[in-house]
Write an enzyme that holds these catalytic residues in place. Structure first.
Site, PDB file in Angstrom:
ATOM      1  N   CYS A 203       0.859  -1.184   0.000  1.00  0.00           N
ATOM      2  CA  CYS A 203       0.000   0.000   0.000  1.00  0.00           C
ATOM      3  C   CYS A 203       0.894   1.232   0.000  1.00  0.00           C
ATOM      4  CB  CYS A 203      -0.887  -0.019   1.241  1.00  0.00           C
ATOM      5  SG  CYS A 203      -1.995   1.396   1.352  1.00  0.00           S
TER       6      CYS A 203
ATOM      7  N   CYS B  22      -0.323   3.329  -6.895  1.00  0.00           N
ATOM      8  CA  CYS B  22      -1.394   2.820  -6.027  1.00  0.00           C
ATOM      9  C   CYS B  22      -1.622   1.387  -6.484  1.00  0.00           C
ATOM     10  CB  CYS B  22      -2.667   3.638  -6.186  1.00  0.00           C
ATOM     11  SG  CYS B  22      -4.095   2.870  -5.359  1.00  0.00           S
TER      12      CYS B  22
HETATM   13  N1  DGL Z   1      -3.790   0.423  -2.552  1.00  0.00           N
HETATM   14  C1  DGL Z   1      -3.403   1.552  -1.819  1.00  0.00           C
HETATM   15  C2  DGL Z   1      -2.172   2.249  -2.326  1.00  0.00           C
HETATM   16  O1  DGL Z   1      -1.339   1.620  -2.938  1.00  0.00           O
HETATM   17  C3  DGL Z   1      -4.459   2.473  -1.261  1.00  0.00           C
HETATM   18  C4  DGL Z   1      -5.710   2.740  -2.016  1.00  0.00           C
HETATM   19  C5  DGL Z   1      -6.755   3.328  -1.071  1.00  0.00           C
HETATM   20  O2  DGL Z   1      -7.159   2.601  -0.149  1.00  0.00           O
HETATM   21  O3  DGL Z   1      -7.135   4.496  -1.241  1.00  0.00           O
HETATM   22  O4  DGL Z   1      -1.990   3.413  -2.098  1.00  0.00           O
END
Ligand code: DGL
Length: 249
Positions: free
Chosen positions: A73, A182
């Site tokens: 994340c 993301c």
């Molecule tokens: N998948 C996450 C990232 O890489 C976060 C996406 C989210 O929950 O807004 O930032």
């Protein structure tokens, strides 16, 4: 050698885009995935809340005795909360630095396009790391929260996703390097491939993280151990199963 598992965490389903490549690269390892789907998206939350949520996932993984934890994340890493959470987990793997390294290797121009959540963009971490290596770099940023919401609903072939991606793609100069900052965004790779010009390179974190983990993992499962994956989510399990089915395809 160690049969202890490797943990992977994300705000929701996005980390599955990282897990997929990890399981291919480490077929003998046991993986434990936790997606905080009840609290996703993280990309619009404030830092104190992100700290509480991240700490919960880290304590969960400590109880599972993971030998390494992949923070799949960008938002958690960018928020800086990991610095104030102490842990007994031997290796914590954050994804932004390895992703930046891959972006630098892949780029043929000094123009970068960062697609990421608001928290990640506002932190300026990607921008700072890119500029450290390429001081003349120009960096455009776009947040695509619609893609996170659609991925959490297992809606991967949505006209809305295509429209959002097309709108951004149309503005990008030839030769740019697009960083999918993301982990939810790679679910929509077919749309990116369709709309990004042929000269535009696209970088996601999965390859970078896998390579990084290979280098630092000191205790590996033996070659005759059967690999496995355990999944945990805080929210709706039916939707999550739909995403698993899609992501392992
Ligand atoms: N998948 C996450 C990232 O890489 C976060 C996406 C989210 O929950 O807004 O930032």
């Amino acid at each position: 050698m160690s049969t202890n598992p490797i943990g992977v965490i994300d705000s929701g389903v996005g980390g599955l885009t990282i897990l997929k490549r990890l399981t291919q690269a480490f077929p003998n390892e046991a993986f434990i995935y936790f997606g905080d789907t009840k609290n996703a998206p993280y990309g619009e939350k404030d830092i104190p809340e992100l700290k509480v949520l991240t700490e919960k996932m880290i304590r969960f993984m400590e109880e599972k005795h993971v030998k390494a934890l992949v923070i799949a994340c960008n938002t958690i890493t960018a928020s800086g909360v990991l610095k104030s959470i102490s842990t007994t987990i031997p290796h914590i793997i954050e994804i932004i630095e390895p992703t930046v390294q891959t972006a630098l290797i892949s780029s043929t121009s000094q123009h970068f396009v960062l697609l990421a959540t608001d928290v990640t963009i506002k932190s300026g971490l990607y921008q700072r790391l890119l500029k450290e290596h390429v001081p003349q770099a120009t960096i455009e940023t776009y947040s695509l929260p619609e893609l996170v919401r659609l991925a959490e609903k297992a809606e991967f072939t949505s006209p809305v996703a295509e429209k959002v991606i097309k709108q951004v793609a149309l503005t990008l100069p030839e030769g740019s390097t697009v960083v999918l900052g993301c982990t939810h965004y790679p679910f929509f790779t077919p749309y990116f491939k369709k709309h990004l010009g042929k000269t535009i390179r696209m970088v996601d974190s999965s390859q970078a993280v896998t390579h990084y983990l290979k280098n630092i993992l000191s205790t590996k499962a033996s070659d005759n151990t059967a690999g496995s994956i355990e999944y945990y989510v805080s929210g709706n399990t039916t939707l999550f199963q739909d995403v698993i089915a899609f992501s392992l395809d």
